[in-house]
Design an enzyme around this catalytic site. Structure first.
Site, PDB file in Angstrom:
ATOM      1  N   LYS A  28       0.821  -1.224   0.000  1.00 15.25           N
ATOM      2  CA  LYS A  28       0.000   0.000   0.000  1.00 15.25           C
ATOM      3  C   LYS A  28       0.849   1.266   0.000  1.00 15.25           C
ATOM      4  CE  LYS A  28      -3.714  -2.460   2.226  1.00 15.25           C
ATOM      5  NZ  LYS A  28      -3.139  -3.554   2.990  1.00 15.25           N
ATOM      6  N   ARG A  29       2.151   1.085   0.090  1.00 12.10           N
ATOM      7  CA  ARG A  29       3.059   2.237   0.115  1.00 12.10           C
ATOM      8  C   ARG A  29       2.894   3.100  -1.155  1.00 12.10           C
ATOM      9  NH1 ARG A  29       9.192   2.216  -0.912  1.00 12.10           N
ATOM     10  NH2 ARG A  29       8.621   0.442  -2.191  1.00 12.10           N
ATOM     11  N   CYS A  50      16.832  -2.016 -39.365  1.00 16.64           N
ATOM     12  CA  CYS A  50      17.042  -3.112 -38.409  1.00 16.64           C
ATOM     13  C   CYS A  50      17.961  -4.162 -39.019  1.00 16.64           C
ATOM     14  CB  CYS A  50      15.692  -3.727 -38.040  1.00 16.64           C
ATOM     15  SG  CYS A  50      15.859  -5.285 -37.163  1.00 16.64           S
ATOM     16  N   CYS A  53      16.354  -7.693 -39.618  1.00 14.51           N
ATOM     17  CA  CYS A  53      15.352  -7.893 -40.658  1.00 14.51           C
ATOM     18  C   CYS A  53      16.057  -8.458 -41.907  1.00 14.51           C
ATOM     19  CB  CYS A  53      14.664  -6.568 -41.010  1.00 14.51           C
ATOM     20  SG  CYS A  53      13.291  -6.144 -39.917  1.00 14.51           S
ATOM     21  N   ASP A  76      28.122 -10.528 -33.843  1.00 15.68           N
ATOM     22  CA  ASP A  76      29.188  -9.713 -34.447  1.00 15.68           C
ATOM     23  C   ASP A  76      30.037  -9.020 -33.385  1.00 15.68           C
ATOM     24  OD1 ASP A  76      28.334 -10.334 -37.099  1.00 15.68           O
ATOM     25  OD2 ASP A  76      26.697  -8.895 -36.898  1.00 15.68           O
ATOM     26  N   HIS A 112       9.484  -8.169 -38.040  1.00 16.09           N
ATOM     27  CA  HIS A 112      10.141  -7.238 -37.116  1.00 16.09           C
ATOM     28  C   HIS A 112       9.407  -7.050 -35.785  1.00 16.09           C
ATOM     29  CE1 HIS A 112      12.835  -3.905 -36.122  1.00 16.09           C
ATOM     30  NE2 HIS A 112      11.774  -3.188 -35.774  1.00 16.09           N
ATOM     31  N   ASN A 152      16.408 -11.195 -23.910  1.00 15.67           N
ATOM     32  CA  ASN A 152      16.093  -9.931 -23.245  1.00 15.67           C
ATOM     33  C   ASN A 152      15.032  -9.250 -24.082  1.00 15.67           C
ATOM     34  OD1 ASN A 152      17.952 -10.102 -21.167  1.00 15.67           O
ATOM     35  ND2 ASN A 152      19.577  -9.234 -22.435  1.00 15.67           N
ATOM     36  N   GLY A 158      17.273  -3.517 -21.388  1.00 15.09           N
ATOM     37  CA  GLY A 158      18.536  -3.253 -22.074  1.00 15.09           C
ATOM     38  C   GLY A 158      18.597  -3.837 -23.466  1.00 15.09           C
ATOM     39  N   SER A 160      18.294  -3.359 -27.146  1.00 16.65           N
ATOM     40  CA  SER A 160      18.320  -2.172 -27.993  1.00 16.65           C
ATOM     41  C   SER A 160      17.515  -2.363 -29.281  1.00 16.65           C
ATOM     42  CB  SER A 160      19.763  -1.826 -28.335  1.00 16.65           C
ATOM     43  OG  SER A 160      20.422  -2.995 -28.794  1.00 16.65           O
ATOM     44  N   HIS A 163      13.374  -6.093 -32.726  1.00 15.15           N
ATOM     45  CA  HIS A 163      13.179  -7.308 -33.540  1.00 15.15           C
ATOM     46  C   HIS A 163      13.268  -8.542 -32.619  1.00 15.15           C
ATOM     47  CE1 HIS A 163      13.359  -9.092 -37.708  1.00 15.15           C
ATOM     48  NE2 HIS A 163      13.429 -10.135 -36.906  1.00 15.15           N
ATOM     49  N   HIS A 165      14.281 -11.530 -30.926  1.00 14.59           N
ATOM     50  CA  HIS A 165      15.476 -12.378 -31.022  1.00 14.59           C
ATOM     51  C   HIS A 165      15.973 -12.756 -29.638  1.00 14.59           C
ATOM     52  CE1 HIS A 165      17.254  -8.428 -30.225  1.00 14.59           C
ATOM     53  NE2 HIS A 165      18.362  -9.052 -29.850  1.00 14.59           N
ATOM     54  N   GLN A 167      19.489 -14.943 -27.534  1.00 15.76           N
ATOM     55  CA  GLN A 167      20.927 -15.171 -27.652  1.00 15.76           C
ATOM     56  C   GLN A 167      21.311 -16.498 -27.037  1.00 15.76           C
ATOM     57  OE1 GLN A 167      23.576 -11.818 -26.768  1.00 15.76           O
ATOM     58  NE2 GLN A 167      21.768 -10.633 -26.237  1.00 15.76           N
ATOM     59  N   HIS A 280      17.699 -22.904 -18.114  1.00 11.91           N
ATOM     60  CA  HIS A 280      18.803 -23.511 -17.374  1.00 11.91           C
ATOM     61  C   HIS A 280      18.821 -25.013 -17.663  1.00 11.91           C
ATOM     62  CE1 HIS A 280      19.973 -20.361 -14.106  1.00 11.91           C
ATOM     63  NE2 HIS A 280      20.678 -20.257 -15.201  1.00 11.91           N
ATOM     64  N   HIS A 295      14.696 -26.208 -16.945  1.00  9.04           N
ATOM     65  CA  HIS A 295      13.530 -25.351 -16.730  1.00  9.04           C
ATOM     66  C   HIS A 295      13.793 -23.993 -17.364  1.00  9.04           C
ATOM     67  CE1 HIS A 295      16.399 -25.061 -13.457  1.00  9.04           C
ATOM     68  NE2 HIS A 295      16.066 -23.795 -13.333  1.00  9.04           N
ATOM     69  N   PHE A 311      13.115  -1.990  -8.800  1.00  2.13           N
ATOM     70  CA  PHE A 311      14.558  -1.748  -8.787  1.00  2.13           C
ATOM     71  C   PHE A 311      15.243  -2.681  -7.810  1.00  2.13           C
ATOM     72  CE2 PHE A 311      13.156   2.238 -10.619  1.00  2.13           C
ATOM     73  CZ  PHE A 311      14.116   2.450 -11.590  1.00  2.13           C
ATOM     74  N   GLN A 322      14.271  -8.275  -2.255  1.00  3.68           N
ATOM     75  CA  GLN A 322      13.096  -8.047  -1.416  1.00  3.68           C
ATOM     76  C   GLN A 322      11.914  -7.827  -2.335  1.00  3.68           C
ATOM     77  OE1 GLN A 322      11.423  -4.889  -1.163  1.00  3.68           O
ATOM     78  NE2 GLN A 322      10.030  -5.520   0.454  1.00  3.68           N
TER      79      GLN A 322
HETATM   80 ZN   LIG Z   1      13.830  -6.167 -37.707  1.00  2.00          ZN
END
Ligand SMILES: [Zn+2]
Length: 342
Positions: A28-29, A50, A53, A76, A112, A152, A158, A160, A163, A165, A167, A280, A295, A311, A322
């Site tokens: 409730k903060r 992109c 693409c 790359d 895209h 991501n 983070g 950028s 599209h 994808h 890794q 993992h 999993h 954060f 927390q």
């Molecule tokens: Zn693209």
């Protein structure tokens, strides 16, 4: 569970041994902190700027081909390279060693703006098959002992490039998280003759407090020890140390679980939900890992709206993670959305 712990308590992550502080009364903060800009919904199927693409030029100079389903290439700007001098430093208290590895990028679709949440089961299955193929190829390499597949999603994480994808970072040394799990998995397996995730999955199914979705082969839960507000984990019901053994029907059920949870996420705050997701799996150093149970985890950073992010600072940096909203509250919200999808 909620009635048992209305006050602050600490939960243990049985997979890693880590802990999380849960403070249910703090929801409730009032929030007067940073408001993240809403991500603009992208509907473009092709973006000439992109590099992921089809037919566009990448930073390294190569052309991304006209691919149909998925497309894989070596990063790359790889963080770990296959050819690296073998060096070791041990000077008093200073220790280091060189590291070899391979970093790859996997485009999930030539479209895209087609995120996993919007893909068909068939399209997600193609992504899974690509993960399987890459995992097999990389794990056969003599110097690759661990293969980390991840995605991501969203600028907030983070990423950028919008599209769709993911890794793969495959490397020589066992990463810290894999190490923790390998040792906890083994000690549980020795004592109980079952993998820790077989037993955990069964317990979650019988309690039915944190299960968001279930099909024949997989369940999606908000783990009891979740750190991120809407963190979830996809657990295969049958034990398997990695994704390579899945047959066609399991792949389809895995695709359904991925589609389900990503589609639910997009509805939580009515925004293309950002997250880091990762699979993992057991190490690939040719030892026997009977105790391993692969999993997939999703760590989404959004907390209370499309613009309020969780954060990990201060106490979390110096002590332990927390959370305010309990894993059960988060699971209930996700389950409510699940009921209304389709
Ligand atoms: Zn693209």
């Amino acid at each position: 569970m909620n009635s048992l712990f209305e006050d602050t308590h600490i939960r243990k992550n049985i997979l890693t041994g880590d802990q999380v502080l849960v403070s249910p009364h703090r929801t409730k903060r009032p929030w007067q902190g940073k408001i993240e800009e809403k991500e603009v919904v992208n509907e473009t199927t092709y973006d000439e700027n992109c590099y992921l693409c089809p037919t566009n030029k990448r930073a390294g100079g190569q052309i991304t081909p006209e691919y149909k389903n998925t497309f894989v290439f070596q990063n790359d700007f790889a963080a770990i390279l296959p050819e690296s001098k073998t060096q070791k430093l041990k000077n008093g208290l200073l220790e280091a060693h060189s590291e070899r590895g391979i970093c790859k990028v996997i485009c999930f679709s030539p479209n895209h703006s087609l995120t996993l949440a919007k893909m068909t089961i068939y399209e997600i299955a193609q992504v899974i098959k690509t993960w399987q193929k890459e995992f097999k190829e990389l794990s056969e390499k003599e110097f690759i002992n661990s293969v980390q597949i991840f995605e991501n999603r969203g600028e907030i994480m983070g990423c950028s490039n919008p599209h769709p994808h993911g890794q793969i970072w495959a490397q020589e040394t066992m990463p810290v998280e894999i190490n923790k799990k390998t040792s906890n998995f083994l000690s549980y397996y020795k004592k109980n003759n079952a993998t820790i995730l077989e037993d955990y999955g069964n317990q979650e199914l019988s309690l039915d407090e944190r299960v968001v979705y279930e099909n024949q082969d997989f369940l999606v839960v908000v783990p009891f020890w979740a750190v991120w507000p809407y963190e979830t984990m996809i657990i295969p019901k049958q034990k398997a140390k990695n994704i390579s053994q899945m047959d066609e029907s399991m792949i389809v059920n895995y695709a359904k679980a991925i589609q389900k949870i990503t589609a639910i996420y997009d509805k939580v705050f009515k925004v293309s939900f950002p997250y880091s997701a990762g699979i993992h799996q057991s190490p690939t150093d040719n030892k026997n890992y009977e105790s391993w149970h692969w999993h997939m985890s999703f760590y989404p950073p959004l907390l209370r709206s499309a613009s309020v992010k969780k954060f990990m600072v201060g106490y979390e940096m110096f002590a332990m993670p927390q959370r305010d909203i309990t894993p059960e509250q988060a699971a209930n919200e996700l389950k409510e959305i699940e009921k209304n999808i389709n």
